[in-house]
Enzyme design. Structure first.
Site, short mmCIF file in Angstrom:
data_model
loop_
_atom_site.label_atom_id
_atom_site.label_comp_id
_atom_site.label_asym_id
_atom_site.label_seq_id
_atom_site.Cartn_x
_atom_site.Cartn_y
_atom_site.Cartn_z
N LYS A 45 -67.47 5.90 -30.44
CA LYS A 45 -68.83 6.78 -30.68
C LYS A 45 -68.33 7.75 -28.61
CE LYS A 45 -70.99 2.91 -29.80
NZ LYS A 45 -70.40 2.12 -30.52
N GLY A 46 -67.23 7.46 -28.08
CA GLY A 46 -66.96 8.01 -26.70
C GLY A 46 -66.73 9.06 -27.09
N GLU A 101 -61.68 13.69 -29.29
CA GLU A 101 -61.28 12.24 -28.17
C GLU A 101 -61.71 12.12 -27.25
OE1 GLU A 101 -61.98 8.85 -28.58
OE2 GLU A 101 -60.03 7.41 -28.86
N ASP A 102 -62.69 11.07 -26.77
CA ASP A 102 -62.57 10.86 -25.15
C ASP A 102 -61.04 11.52 -23.64
OD1 ASP A 102 -61.72 8.35 -25.78
OD2 ASP A 102 -64.27 7.77 -24.72
N ASP A 105 -55.33 6.38 -23.43
CA ASP A 105 -54.69 5.93 -21.82
C ASP A 105 -53.78 5.05 -22.72
OD1 ASP A 105 -54.97 3.93 -19.99
OD2 ASP A 105 -55.75 2.25 -21.45
N LYS A 133 -54.34 9.81 -19.90
CA LYS A 133 -53.97 8.92 -18.85
C LYS A 133 -52.71 8.35 -18.92
CE LYS A 133 -57.22 6.07 -17.50
NZ LYS A 133 -58.20 4.01 -18.21
N ASP A 161 -67.06 4.83 -21.97
CA ASP A 161 -68.23 4.01 -21.64
C ASP A 161 -66.98 2.46 -20.65
OD1 ASP A 161 -66.49 2.47 -23.70
OD2 ASP A 161 -67.70 0.92 -23.62
P1 IMP Z 1 -55.72 3.81 -26.01
O1 IMP Z 1 -55.31 3.12 -27.49
O2 IMP Z 1 -55.55 2.65 -24.98
O3 IMP Z 1 -55.04 4.84 -25.76
O4 IMP Z 1 -57.49 3.73 -26.15
C1 IMP Z 1 -58.23 4.44 -26.16
C2 IMP Z 1 -59.14 4.17 -25.96
O5 IMP Z 1 -59.83 3.38 -25.35
C3 IMP Z 1 -60.25 5.14 -25.29
O6 IMP Z 1 -60.30 5.99 -26.69
C4 IMP Z 1 -61.68 4.56 -25.12
O7 IMP Z 1 -62.66 4.10 -26.03
C5 IMP Z 1 -60.67 3.67 -23.89
N1 IMP Z 1 -60.37 3.82 -22.91
C6 IMP Z 1 -58.82 3.87 -22.28
N2 IMP Z 1 -59.50 3.93 -20.68
C7 IMP Z 1 -60.79 4.51 -20.54
C8 IMP Z 1 -61.41 4.34 -19.59
O8 IMP Z 1 -60.40 4.68 -18.22
N3 IMP Z 1 -63.23 4.48 -19.45
C9 IMP Z 1 -63.64 4.05 -20.67
N4 IMP Z 1 -63.18 3.89 -21.52
C10 IMP Z 1 -61.37 4.41 -21.59
MG MG Z 2 -64.49 3.58 -26.30
#
Ligand code: IMP
Ligand code: MG
Length: 181
Positions: A45-46, A101-102, A105, A133, A161
């Protein structure tokens, strides 16, 4: 019940800044995809606030769809496990897919998703993320549009969130550590 504002250490990007940045991205997308069949795919939902604002800044014809995946279970750390909760409603064959995408990470979620969507005949699959990030990246991933590169803080607001809360803040802020520690 405490106010959400009290849980924010610092505002990183104001509503005004976000609006300007998203306008820039929308303008660039409109140029790059001119004459192509563009489909924006938001990750629920982000991405909802980003998608809603970006969509209005795209001036070429496009369609929109959503997917829902889960990788975080009420935690601030990625579990590395990605589950598809909702697949696309539409076929992507012959389309230029732009995943909205929001935040990226570790990169786990999106690299999994791209692998998952490959083989459905899309002309291209690219990513637009509001925040990135890079320090935290575990999987190499090509991002076509990045709003802001951010340091390794846990961020909330504008769709982001913590345990499903704070998504409705109109800005992106750093969550105070005492809230989740
Ligand atoms: P990844 O798979 O580690 O790249 O994670 C991506 C997802 O993690 C994003 O779509 C967010 O939902 C969540 N996420 C990563 N960092 C943050 C943050 O700082 N705040 C909130 N959600 C985050
Ligand atoms: Mg999320």
């Amino acid at each position: 019940m405490s106010s959400m504002k009290e849980d924010i250490k610092e505002i990183l990007f104001s509503e005004e800044e976000l609006r300007k940045k998203i306008k820039e991205i929308g303008t660039q997308i409109s140029k790059d995809y001119e004459g192509k069949e563009l489909m924006l795919v938001g990750i629920l939902k982000g991405s909802v606030p980003f998608m809603a604002d970006l969509l209005k800044e795209v001036t070429i014809p496009c369609t929109m769809d959503f997917m829902a995946v889960s990788s975080y279970a009420n935690s601030t750390k990625s579990s590395g496990v990605v589950r598809i909760l909702k697949d696309l409603d539409f076929e992507i064959e012959g389309k230029h897919v732009l995943i909205v995408e929001d935040i990226i990470d570790s990169g786990t979620t999106l690299s999994y998703l791209i692998e998952y969507l490959k083989g459905r005949g899309a002309e291209s699959i690219e990513i637009a993320c509001l925040l990135s990030k890079p320090e935290r990246r575990k999987v190499e991933i090509d991002v076509k549009y990045t709003g802001y590169v951010v340091p390794d803080y846990f961020l909330v607001g504008y769709g982001l969130d913590y345990a499903e809360k704070y998504r409705n803040l109109p800005y992106v802020g750093i969550l105070k550590e005492e809230v989740y520690k």
